[in-house]
Design a protein around this motif. Structure first.
Motif, PDB file in Angstrom:
ATOM      1  N   ASP A  21       0.854  -1.188   0.000  1.00 17.49           N
ATOM      2  CA  ASP A  21       0.000   0.000   0.000  1.00 17.49           C
ATOM      3  C   ASP A  21       0.894   1.244   0.000  1.00 17.49           C
ATOM      4  N   VAL A  22       1.280   1.687  -1.175  1.00 14.22           N
ATOM      5  CA  VAL A  22       2.196   2.815  -1.330  1.00 14.22           C
ATOM      6  C   VAL A  22       1.538   3.846  -2.236  1.00 14.22           C
ATOM      7  N   THR A  23       1.674   5.123  -1.858  1.00 12.68           N
ATOM      8  CA  THR A  23       1.098   6.222  -2.633  1.00 12.68           C
ATOM      9  C   THR A  23       2.199   7.194  -3.020  1.00 12.68           C
ATOM     10  N   LEU A  24       2.237   7.556  -4.280  1.00 14.77           N
ATOM     11  CA  LEU A  24       3.178   8.555  -4.753  1.00 14.77           C
ATOM     12  C   LEU A  24       2.516   9.935  -4.678  1.00 14.77           C
ATOM     13  N   MET A  25       3.033  10.792  -3.815  1.00 15.03           N
ATOM     14  CA  MET A  25       2.469  12.113  -3.621  1.00 15.03           C
ATOM     15  C   MET A  25       2.912  13.058  -4.736  1.00 15.03           C
ATOM     16  N   PRO A  26       2.158  14.145  -4.967  1.00 17.11           N
ATOM     17  CA  PRO A  26       2.587  15.128  -5.973  1.00 17.11           C
ATOM     18  C   PRO A  26       3.959  15.694  -5.638  1.00 17.11           C
ATOM     19  N   ALA A  27       4.702  16.054  -6.665  1.00 17.92           N
ATOM     20  CA  ALA A  27       6.061  16.564  -6.482  1.00 17.92           C
ATOM     21  C   ALA A  27       6.035  17.870  -5.693  1.00 17.92           C
ATOM     22  N   ASP A  28       6.964  18.005  -4.753  1.00 14.48           N
ATOM     23  CA  ASP A  28       7.116  19.247  -3.998  1.00 14.48           C
ATOM     24  C   ASP A  28       7.946  20.223  -4.820  1.00 14.48           C
ATOM     25  N   GLY A  29       7.474  21.438  -4.976  1.00  9.65           N
ATOM     26  CA  GLY A  29       8.224  22.418  -5.737  1.00  9.65           C
ATOM     27  C   GLY A  29       8.059  22.208  -7.232  1.00  9.65           C
ATOM     28  N   GLU A  30       8.781  23.002  -7.982  1.00  9.18           N
ATOM     29  CA  GLU A  30       8.697  22.959  -9.449  1.00  9.18           C
ATOM     30  C   GLU A  30      10.051  22.633 -10.084  1.00  9.18           C
ATOM     31  N   GLY A  31      10.951  22.047  -9.328  1.00  8.19           N
ATOM     32  CA  GLY A  31      12.261  21.714  -9.866  1.00  8.19           C
ATOM     33  C   GLY A  31      12.179  20.599 -10.894  1.00  8.19           C
ATOM     34  N   ASP A  32      13.071  20.637 -11.859  1.00 14.03           N
ATOM     35  CA  ASP A  32      13.120  19.589 -12.865  1.00 14.03           C
ATOM     36  C   ASP A  32      14.576  19.367 -13.277  1.00 14.03           C
ATOM     37  N   GLY A  33      14.774  18.441 -14.192  1.00 17.08           N
ATOM     38  CA  GLY A  33      16.126  18.131 -14.647  1.00 17.08           C
ATOM     39  C   GLY A  33      16.544  16.761 -14.176  1.00 17.08           C
ATOM     40  N   THR A  34      17.821  16.463 -14.352  1.00 19.29           N
ATOM     41  CA  THR A  34      18.368  15.159 -14.000  1.00 19.29           C
ATOM     42  C   THR A  34      19.384  15.284 -12.877  1.00 19.29           C
ATOM     43  N   VAL A  35      19.647  14.151 -12.224  1.00 14.81           N
ATOM     44  CA  VAL A  35      20.626  14.071 -11.144  1.00 14.81           C
ATOM     45  C   VAL A  35      21.498  12.852 -11.393  1.00 14.81           C
ATOM     46  N   GLN A  36      22.797  12.963 -11.092  1.00  9.52           N
ATOM     47  CA  GLN A  36      23.708  11.831 -11.241  1.00  9.52           C
ATOM     48  C   GLN A  36      23.425  10.804 -10.148  1.00  9.52           C
ATOM     49  N   LEU A  37      22.823   9.664 -10.539  1.00 14.90           N
ATOM     50  CA  LEU A  37      22.458   8.638  -9.575  1.00 14.90           C
ATOM     51  C   LEU A  37      22.860   7.266 -10.096  1.00 14.90           C
ATOM     52  N   ASN A  38      23.180   6.392  -9.151  1.00 19.11           N
ATOM     53  CA  ASN A  38      23.349   4.980  -9.457  1.00 19.11           C
ATOM     54  C   ASN A  38      21.961   4.345  -9.397  1.00 19.11           C
ATOM     55  N   VAL A  39      21.391   4.034 -10.550  1.00 18.34           N
ATOM     56  CA  VAL A  39      19.985   3.633 -10.626  1.00 18.34           C
ATOM     57  C   VAL A  39      19.725   2.378  -9.804  1.00 18.34           C
ATOM     58  N   LEU A  40      20.540   1.335  -9.982  1.00 19.98           N
ATOM     59  CA  LEU A  40      20.316   0.078  -9.267  1.00 19.98           C
ATOM     60  C   LEU A  40      20.385   0.276  -7.762  1.00 19.98           C
ATOM     61  N   ALA A  41      21.393   1.041  -7.318  1.00 20.51           N
ATOM     62  CA  ALA A  41      21.550   1.254  -5.883  1.00 20.51           C
ATOM     63  C   ALA A  41      20.403   2.096  -5.324  1.00 20.51           C
ATOM     64  N   MET A  42      19.995   3.132  -6.043  1.00 18.98           N
ATOM     65  CA  MET A  42      18.917   3.973  -5.535  1.00 18.98           C
ATOM     66  C   MET A  42      17.592   3.218  -5.495  1.00 18.98           C
ATOM     67  N   ARG A  43      17.350   2.371  -6.478  1.00 22.28           N
ATOM     68  CA  ARG A  43      16.133   1.537  -6.426  1.00 22.28           C
ATOM     69  C   ARG A  43      16.155   0.619  -5.212  1.00 22.28           C
ATOM     70  N   ARG A  44      17.327   0.080  -4.925  1.00 25.76           N
ATOM     71  CA  ARG A  44      17.447  -0.812  -3.772  1.00 25.76           C
ATOM     72  C   ARG A  44      17.183  -0.048  -2.476  1.00 25.76           C
ATOM     73  N   ALA A  45      17.712   1.173  -2.377  1.00 26.05           N
ATOM     74  CA  ALA A  45      17.500   1.973  -1.165  1.00 26.05           C
ATOM     75  C   ALA A  45      16.028   2.314  -0.981  1.00 26.05           C
ATOM     76  N   LEU A  46      15.364   2.759  -2.059  1.00 26.81           N
ATOM     77  CA  LEU A  46      13.949   3.111  -1.960  1.00 26.81           C
ATOM     78  C   LEU A  46      13.098   1.882  -1.658  1.00 26.81           C
TER      79      LEU A  46
END
Length: 441
Positions: A316-341
């Protein structure tokens, strides 16, 4: 007396501080040389020249006093003092200045107006406003006269040349020193970039260069990086091997359990599933942020994908609307960040009934927040909760299945690998735990 207040006005970077250390002595030296030159050399020379002119002025006044009348003063002085190149003429008393005249920046004039009247009692006023001539007003038996002569006879010629030379060569030396300093600081910046990249989980090529001390620091960094990479590799290989070797007997146990009666099989299968989850948790903890390389990622899309996968898994997980109006990309390790989330969401739904995930992206910061409605974690034990193999049984609900105490530790390790931090607090919205992964862009 404390000088801590100076820290607020001091530059922060090493380059700016080094330039300041370089400029302060140069400026101070120029000021000292200037003062010494003005007070000693320049004034001494002016005093000697003024003494010589004072004798000539006295001689001219004697010649003026010997003139037959007021109208013949000029010609009489020219005839009597032709070799001195001094002129004199009678003036009206109203033309005599009421005080000495000189420019504020005329340092040698200060010496002249103070010495000449003392040397020659008949001198009343001196006019130094003209750059090339000096006009001395004196009293004679024929009334007031003005005696004129070249300014170079009482002041050193071109005194500004010293200041020009000091400024020019001081500036030249400063520019050369700054260029040399920049070359010396470049290896330090390269070392800092390599260390920062390694702290974020990236391997940036680096070769020690520069001064001996910088090379020593660079070699020490390379040795440290190599040792850490070897330890991580050995730990990963060891636990991966253990996990792989244990999967085979677990599979055989599953097959054997499938032949038992239903009432006997259910409890044992649950134990086997728990062991399988423990092995997966150990392996994820060992991997940390070591899999994959950082790449430009849209964090909103990444979080949305993780939340969607969690919903498919029945959470039971809900994705809330984005806070603020920031956009763009960030340097992330996709596999590791998915694991953390995934670990944060798993903890949230395990210890609470529901979870909410939100993303805040600004020009400088990325914040991913996971909140739940569970019992939360006391503030005094939040630091302990992020340590590996820590289970806060008294703080978290264990009715929905236990873990091995690695969920928050994995998320903390991955956040640090990205140069960020995992912050735990209380959820104002749901009342449970709030976990924020904060990463600088």
């Amino acid at each position: 007396m404390s000088f801590l207040w100076l820290k607020h006005y001091m530059p922060r970077s090493l380059y700016a501080r080094a330039v300041l250390i370089l400029l302060l002595p140069v400026v101070f030296l120029q000021l000292v040389v200037t003062v010494l030159f003005l007070t000693r050399h320049f004034e001494d020379v002016t005093q000697q020249m003024t003494n010589a002119v004072a004798r000539e002025v006295r001689f001219v006044l004697d010649v003026i006093d010997s003139a037959p009348d007021r109208g013949s003063i000029s010609s009489h002085v020219i005839e009597g003092t032709s070799q001195l190149a001094i002129t004199a003429e009678a003036v009206d008393p109203a033309e005599v200045p009421t005080e000495h005249q000189r420019a504020f920046s005329d340092f040698s004039g200060r010496v002249i107006v103070s010495m000449l009247p003392e040397q020659v009692a008949q001198v009343s006023q001196i006019d130094l406003t003209e750059n090339r001539r000096v006009h001395v007003y004196a009293e004679t038996r024929h009334g007031p006269v003005v005696i004129s002569f070249d300014r170079r006879r009482v002041s050193a010629s071109n005194p500004h040349q010293l200041f020009v030379n000091m400024l020019f060569f001081g500036g030249l030396v400063t520019v050369i020193a700054i260029l040399y300093l920049r070359n010396q600081l470049r290896p330090i910046k390269r070392l800092a970039r390599a260390a920062e990249a390694f702290g974020r989980g990236r391997h940036e090529p680096y070769t020690p260069s520069g001064a001996v001390e910088v090379r020593a620091a660079g070699n020490a960094f390379l040795d440290m990086r190599n040792r850490i990479e070897r330890q991580i590799e050995q730990r990963t290989l060891m636990l991966s091997g253990v996990s792989h070797d244990l999967r085979t007997p677990l599979t055989r146990m599953r097959l054997s359990l499938s032949m038992l009666e239903d009432e006997e099989r259910e409890a044992l299968e649950q134990d086997v599933d728990d062991m399988q989850q423990m092995l997966d948790a150990f392996l994820n903890f060992v991997k940390g942020a070591g899999e994959g390389e950082p790449e430009p990622v849209d964090p909103h899309d990444l979080v949305a994908h993780v939340v969607e996968n969690a919903r498919r898994a029945g959470r039971d997980v809900t994705l809330m609307p984005a806070d603020g109006e920031g956009d763009g990309t960030v340097q992330l390790n996709v596999l590791a960040m998915r694991r953390a989330l995934d670990n944060l969401i798993s903890n949230a739904v395990r210890y609470g009934a529901m979870a909410e995930v939100s993303v805040l992206l600004t020009e400088k910061t990325l914040r991913i927040r996971v909140e739940d409605d569970g019992p939360g974690i006391p503030e005094s034990r939040r630091a302990e909760a992020t340590r590996a193999f820590t289970r806060l049984d008294s703080a978290r609900n264990q009715d929905k299945g236990g873990g091995v105490g690695l969920g928050l530790a994995i998320a903390t390790d991955i956040a640090r690998a990205h140069g960020g931090v995992l912050r735990l607090s209380s959820s104002a919205r749901l009342g449970g735990l709030r976990a924020d992964i904060v990463i600088a862009r």
